[in-house]
Design a protein around this motif. Structure first.
Motif, mmCIF file in Angstrom:
data_model
loop_
_atom_site.group_PDB
_atom_site.id
_atom_site.type_symbol
_atom_site.label_atom_id
_atom_site.label_comp_id
_atom_site.label_asym_id
_atom_site.label_seq_id
_atom_site.Cartn_x
_atom_site.Cartn_y
_atom_site.Cartn_z
ATOM 1 N N PHE A 69 -1.961 2.719 -4.938
ATOM 2 C CA PHE A 69 -3.271 3.170 -4.457
ATOM 3 C C PHE A 69 -4.255 2.007 -4.592
ATOM 4 O O PHE A 69 -4.742 1.724 -5.693
ATOM 5 C CB PHE A 69 -3.787 4.334 -5.290
ATOM 6 N N TRP A 70 -4.510 1.335 -3.510
ATOM 7 C CA TRP A 70 -5.517 0.270 -3.518
ATOM 8 C C TRP A 70 -6.887 0.872 -3.285
ATOM 9 O O TRP A 70 -7.028 1.813 -2.495
ATOM 10 C CB TRP A 70 -5.216 -0.765 -2.428
ATOM 11 N N LEU A 71 -7.891 0.317 -3.953
ATOM 12 C CA LEU A 71 -9.253 0.825 -3.805
ATOM 13 C C LEU A 71 -10.063 -0.136 -2.952
ATOM 14 O O LEU A 71 -9.725 -1.322 -2.831
ATOM 15 C CB LEU A 71 -9.887 1.005 -5.185
ATOM 16 N N ASN A 126 1.496 5.883 -4.984
ATOM 17 C CA ASN A 126 1.244 6.532 -3.696
ATOM 18 C C ASN A 126 2.522 7.203 -3.198
ATOM 19 O O ASN A 126 3.205 6.687 -2.331
ATOM 20 C CB ASN A 126 0.748 5.474 -2.704
ATOM 21 N N LEU A 166 -5.509 1.761 -8.698
ATOM 22 C CA LEU A 166 -5.229 2.769 -9.725
ATOM 23 C C LEU A 166 -3.963 2.267 -10.392
ATOM 24 O O LEU A 166 -2.964 2.026 -9.709
ATOM 25 C CB LEU A 166 -5.010 4.138 -9.091
ATOM 26 N N ALA A 215 0.829 -1.211 0.000
ATOM 27 C CA ALA A 215 0.000 0.000 0.000
ATOM 28 C C ALA A 215 0.861 1.258 0.000
ATOM 29 O O ALA A 215 0.423 2.320 -0.389
ATOM 30 C CB ALA A 215 -0.925 -0.006 1.209
#
Lengths: 792, 360
Positions: free
Chosen positions: B176-178, B214, B184, B172
């Motif tokens: 960018f984990w959703l 990120n 993303l 992480a």
């Protein structure tokens, strides 16, 4: 990572090869060397000296010394707390260079001083800042000798980009680097000297229990009767040059051996740790580190515990204080273990400690190295402290073995992949020098991958292509063109349309293309009462400071409008960007490529802007993309759009978006002077829509006639409605109507004056005035039926 | 005899009389015409002499009184008179027109050519402009230009391109984990699987796209940036083909013949992997700020597509292979525009971005 050439030279003769050449070849064949340090280059004129007299200087902490440097006895004023009569140390004589600092005859405390007694940090060969160097007594016979002839102070140190070594666990030690350089320069590689561990088979084993799956191998041995506390100077210099501090002998040699073979090691005080349990940490376990900090151990990370199951180290990351080496330590338990890479990475990130050990474990170390490292550390220890006694057999718990990898290639395969003929002999020699097992069997070359390359890096034919090609030298491969069948590369309409639309907007309509982020700016939207959905959010908080993804593009452009508006009196901006317009039945993002345009002006009315925007949107849709669209009544539109100034962009087949004016609430919140028109179009859809074909229409060769009609119509009548009435009057000579203007004045109660222009022409003759007059009266008569009169 | 003489005399008189009249008209007309000071006066003179009842026209009937043997001579003289007067009229008309134009010109104040004008052209984002140029080069080399999603599945972003389950890139901290388990996209390679399935096994495809990491922002780090990636798959593609291709392609992009060198690199998507350096196009290899005095510019990671990536996309790696390459596109944009801070690209700052117009 720092690599000392002196150290490498213990195993490879690099004579005749300049540091520049090493940098060049290593860069092209192995990994990136980011920097070169010529250590010792700015140290000269420093000799061995002995303090023979010492007196205090009144009112100062400094001492006045008499120092014997062989040929002379120098008067030196010195402030070192450890200065004492009889101490053999390093003395920079007048004229000496101490890391760029020239020693001159100087007055200190009003007394002339002819030199300087040096500390290790001052000479750049150690980390000790507490006082001057204390040389062992045997150097008393070397008074006046240049220290550079006694210690390996001159060295070339390479700084290698750690990232470029990610896939090479074998290069995280000098011996691996030596193997690589030996192969690149085709020099002999000497074996690394280590004790034969089988000699201790008769001794009892250390009790090791591995309960954690994160531990691949745990090896240990014990030794006692350790008397030397401090590392010899050459060892301290190497540690210093490689960026480590010298602490005490036992700690230092674990680092030293790690820097040699790449295997992290740990020294436990043998009196405090006698048994080893490797287990997963439970909840709420803590450990006091060597630095004296109390660390919570993340649950599930691997810990080394003693016989009482009390954690003594966080595996692969950090040792504990209670079991650590002290000045009183005389016996030791050496740990040489391998842990699973991702477990160590996770623990290290969670704790927030990236150590030399954890960095290496993250690369997937070779478990076979643990034995070599123990044999080596005991050899190094005994060489320094000859009275040391090994007190255990090689003790080993080895639950996880990597499979030995075998690969078969042919020279043809290698050559065809490289694109250059490479002989079987070259392939065999290269691989053997890199430590691969190689046997040739007919056309095949059978390869056994060495354990230190087999943990993740080398497993298939393509990996062998890389090994051979990189040593062969990529710069020796000749570029070769290749033939492709000539087939037209037909581009997607959506893509070519994108540039055409951008070009139109930027040139014809004086607009600026901007690029933004995917975020949904909640705070901004809330502040300006822009209601917009966000269907998908980030899982964790992020560096971006935002959490939700946008579902439409216009709010982002409104934010940009807001940020730019004060610099201009007209802002025309657009973006083609992506949004998450919702989630599908599987919960996956429905992504759309949108075009949004925002046009704000301080000198125009809302109506003017609306029609300017309508013109822009229809122009790009009809004239650039070629989709037959117009605005129609819009049922659903964002709440930040004015409900009485909005139109739906649609063709016969589909609708693509809207054109509208900002809702007064939002508009006023953003700016009081500006009026703002907004359009948002599903660009992916419209750019891929069915395009109407352009077919040439017949144009009359005879003179056309334009005539204007101004009618009084109800003020709420839509033009489309008016036009359909007008169209009831059919005529062979009518080519079409166009809208001219409309206006309203106070006396026109509930009505407005609407002017249209008719174009008349015939394909076979010039129109007569009678024909034109007939048309005119017909039109007026038709409109009269709808109770619409010509304007008086 | 006498009669005869008289007749001769009369005729002679008629002749002389005619000649005198012609000369008289000419003498009257020429000074008047040449002295005319306006086109209107000149038109009045044309009517006075050449009009239906003009002085020249009125001479015509008199010709019949001239003896036959002299008619020809007088006819010629009369015609000469006509020509002379109409030439004089025309000449004067041209002169007067020129004077009129000259007066008109002189009556107008000189235009201030230095006064600024509004060019009324907005701007395209520098990325769009340069991306188009780069794409055009690839199109000329037979590439299809593709596009990809920004929100990707974990499979497309990582598994399908051979990123191991334990690879740090999946952390992480980097990605960018959703909430729904998607990401993303962290690199354009996320589109490789779909593209190879669509166009493979023989294909040349370029796919530019916006990627996300990120990261904390600074002058050279963005969490939202552009990459341009390309794949070439066919039978028997070699490293030497890749070098050739890269060289030609960069020649097109930089409009210069650049030396390139390959260094070993490591990316999960390719094996072998390379870092491609080119002679710094700005200093020609002598060393400058852009290349940090090394003479080389690290331009694009590339490599031979990993067999697992091909296999995962349904392409038989025993039969086909190929190469893939990525251009750190934003870096190229910064180099070409001279923008010193990557954050300008997503800033939406019109003052900064409008400078580039629609050309570069």
């Amino acid at each position: 990572m720092k690599i000392s050439i002196n150290w490498i030279k213990e195993w490879v003769d690099l004579d005749g090869i300049s540091p520049e050449e090493i940098v060049e070849r290593f860069n092209l064949s192995t990994a990136e060397i980011e920097g070169v340090e010529y250590r010792g280059a700015n140290v000269s004129g420093v000799v061995v000296g002995k303090i023979i007299e010492l007196s205090d200087i009144e009112g100062s902490k400094n001492h006045l010394l008499k120092v014997d440097v062989g040929d002379e006895k120098l008067q030196i004023v010195c402030g070192a707390p450890n200065a004492r009569v009889g101490l053999v140390t390093c003395v920079a004589r007048v004229g000496a260079n101490v890391q760029g600092f020239k020693i001159t005859e100087a007055k200190r405390n009003g007394i002339s001083s002819f030199g300087m007694c040096c500390g290790a940090d001052e000479l750049g060969i150690g980390s000790d800042t507490t006082g001057i160097i204390e040389l062992p007594e045997e150097y008393e016979s070397k008074l006046g000798t240049d220290i550079k002839t006694l210690f390996p102070i001159d060295d070339v140190v390479f700084e290698i980009d750690n990232k470029s070594l990610t896939n090479r666990p074998d290069l995280w030690g000098h011996y691996g680097m030596a193997r690589e350089l030996a192969c690149i320069f085709k020099r002999e590689l000497k074996p690394i000297e280590a004790l034969d561990l089988s000699a201790f088979d008769g001794l009892k084993k250390v009790d090791i229990k591995v309960e954690s799956k994160g531990c691949q191998r745990y090896s240990a041995m014990t030794a006692e009767n350790i008397t030397v506390k401090k590392s010899p100077i050459p060892m301290a210099i190497r540690l210093c040059y490689c960026g480590m501090r010298d602490i005490n002998l036992l700690a230092d040699i674990t680092n030293y051996v790690m820097l040699e073979v790449g295997q992290p090691m740990h020294a436990f005080d043998g009196d405090k740790v006698k048994e080893i349990v490797v287990k997963d940490a439970g909840a709420d376990e803590t450990i006091l580190t060597l630095e004296g900090e109390n660390h919570e151990i993340p649950e599930g990370s691997v810990v080394i515990a003693n016989g009482e199951r009390v954690p003594v180290a966080i595996a692969g990351v950090k040792g504990g204080m209670l079991s650590g080496i002290t000045d009183e330590t005389t016996s030791v338990l050496f740990e040489s273990a391998t842990f699973e890479s991702s477990t160590i990475r996770k623990a290290s990130r969670t704790i927030g400690l990236i150590t030399d050990a954890s960095q290496r474990y993250e690369k997937s170390l070779d478990p076979e190295m643990t034995a070599l490292a123990l044999g080596r550390i005991l050899k190094v220890l005994k060489d320094i402290d000859s009275g040391v006694v090994v007190t255990s057999a090689f003790s080993d718990c080895y639950p996880f073995h990597y499979e030995t990898k075998k690969i078969t290639v042919t020279p043809e395969f290698i050559s065809s992949r490289v694109g250059t003929e490479i002989s079987s002999d070259t392939i065999v020699e290269t691989l053997e020098r890199l430590g691969f097992g190689v046997s040739v069997e007919g056309a095949n070359i059978n390869i056994v991958v060495p354990s230190w390359r087999g943990t993740k890096d080398v497993s298939m034919r393509e990996d062998i292509v890389e090994e051979v090609a990189r040593i062969y030298g990529y710069d020796n491969i000749q570029p070769k063109p290749f033939e492709f069948p000539s087939v037209p590369a037909v581009q997607m309409a959506s893509h070519t349309n994108e540039y055409a639309v951008k070009h139109l907007l930027s040139t014809k309509y004086d607009m600026n293309e901007l690029h933004s982020y995917v975020w949904n700016y909640e705070a901004f939207n809330k502040e300006h009462k822009i209601e917009t959905a966000s269907y998908l959010a980030l899982k964790d908080s992020s560096n971006a400071g935002q959490s939700g993804l946008r579902s439409e593009l216009a709010p982002t452009l409104l934010k940009f409008f807001h940020e730019n508006k004060n610099s201009f009196d007209r802002v025309g901006i657009y973006e083609i960007g992506r949004v998450v317009a919702g989630l599908d039945e599987n919960g996956l993002a429905i992504e759309k490529k949108k075009l949004s345009i925002v046009l704000g002006d301080t000198n125009k009315t809302e109506e003017e802007l609306f029609f300017e925007m309508k013109a822009i949107v229809l122009d790009l849709a009809k004239n650039v993309i070629g989709v037959d669209v117009d605005l129609a009544a819009c049922e659903s539109f964002p709440s930040f759009i004015h409900p009485r100034a909005v139109g739906l962009l649609k063709s016969r087949e589909a609708s693509y978006g809207y054109v509208g004016i900002l809702h007064p609430t939002v508009s006023k919140s953003l700016d009081k002077k500006y009026k703002v028109a907004v359009a948002e179009i599903d660009f992916g859809a419209i750019a891929n829509a069915r395009v109407f074909a352009v077919k040439a229409k017949q144009v009359s060769k005879f003179q056309n006639v334009l005539i204007d009609f101004t009618f009084m119509v109800p003020e709420n009548m839509k033009y489309a409605e008016f036009l359909s009435m007008l169209s009831k009057c059919r005529s062979k000579i009518l080519r079409g109507y166009s809208y001219v203007t409309e206006f309203k004045s106070a006396e026109m109660v509930g009505m407005k004056a609407l002017t249209v222009q008719a174009e008349l022409a015939s394909f076979d003759h010039t129109l007569s005035s009678d024909e034109i007059e007939t048309f005119r009266t017909d039109v007026i008569a038709t409109m009269l039926k709808n109770k619409i009169n010509l304007k008086a | 005899m006498r009669v005869y003489y008289v007749k001769i005399h009369i005729l002679l008189e008629a002749k002389i009389f005619m000649k005198e009249k012609i000369n008289a008209v000419l003498d009257e007309a020429l000074p008047k015409i040449n002295g005319a000071d306006s086109l209107e006066t000149l038109e009045a003179l044309r009517i006075e002499f050449m009009g239906k009842k003009g002085k020249v026209t009125e001479l015509m009937p008199e010709l019949k009184n001239v003896p036959n043997e002299q008619k020809r001579e007088m006819g010629i003289a009369l015609n000469a008179l006509k020509t002379q007067i109409s030439d004089a009229l025309e000449e004067r008309k041209v002169a007067l027109s020129e004077e009129a134009v000259k007066r008109e010109i002189e009556s107008m104040p000189e235009v201030d050519f230095s006064r600024p004008v509004n060019l009324k052209t907005g701007s395209m984002h520098p990325r769009s402009i340069i991306q188009k140029q780069v794409e055009d080069i690839f199109i000329s080399m037979g590439f299809i230009i593709e596009d990809g999603n920004e929100v990707e599945t974990e499979y497309n972003n990582f598994d399908a391109v051979n990123v191991p389950a334990t690879h740090p890139a999946r952390d992480a901290q980097d990605t960018f984990w959703l909430e729904n388990g998607q990401v993303l996209k962290t690199q354009t390679s996320a589109a490789q699987n779909r593209i190879l399935r669509t166009y493979g096994p023989k294909c040349k495809v370029l796919f530019p796209g916006r990627c996300f990491r990120n990261e904390a922002l600074d002058a050279s780090h963005e969490n939202t940036f552009f990459q341009i990636e390309g794949v070439v798959v066919d039978e028997n593609v070699s490293v030497s083909n890749l070098i050739y291709f890269m060289k030609e392609m960069l020649k097109g992009v930089f409009k210069k013949d650049l030396n390139v060198r390959l260094r070993p690199g490591f990316f999960p998507f390719t094996e072998p992997s390379f870092e491609l350096d080119a002679t710094c196009p700005f200093c020609g290899g002598r060393g400058c700020g852009t290349c940090k005095n090394s003479g080389w510019l690290e331009l694009c990671p590339c490599g031979m597509i990993h067999p697992n990536v091909l296999r995962e996309a349904g392409v038989d790696p025993e039969k086909y292979n190929g190469f893939a390459f990525g251009l750190g596109f934003d870096r190229l944009v910064m180099i070409r525009t001279g923008l010193s801070d990557i954050r300008y690209l997503n800033s939406g700052n019109i003052k900064v971005l409008e400078q580039f117009g629609v050309r570069m």
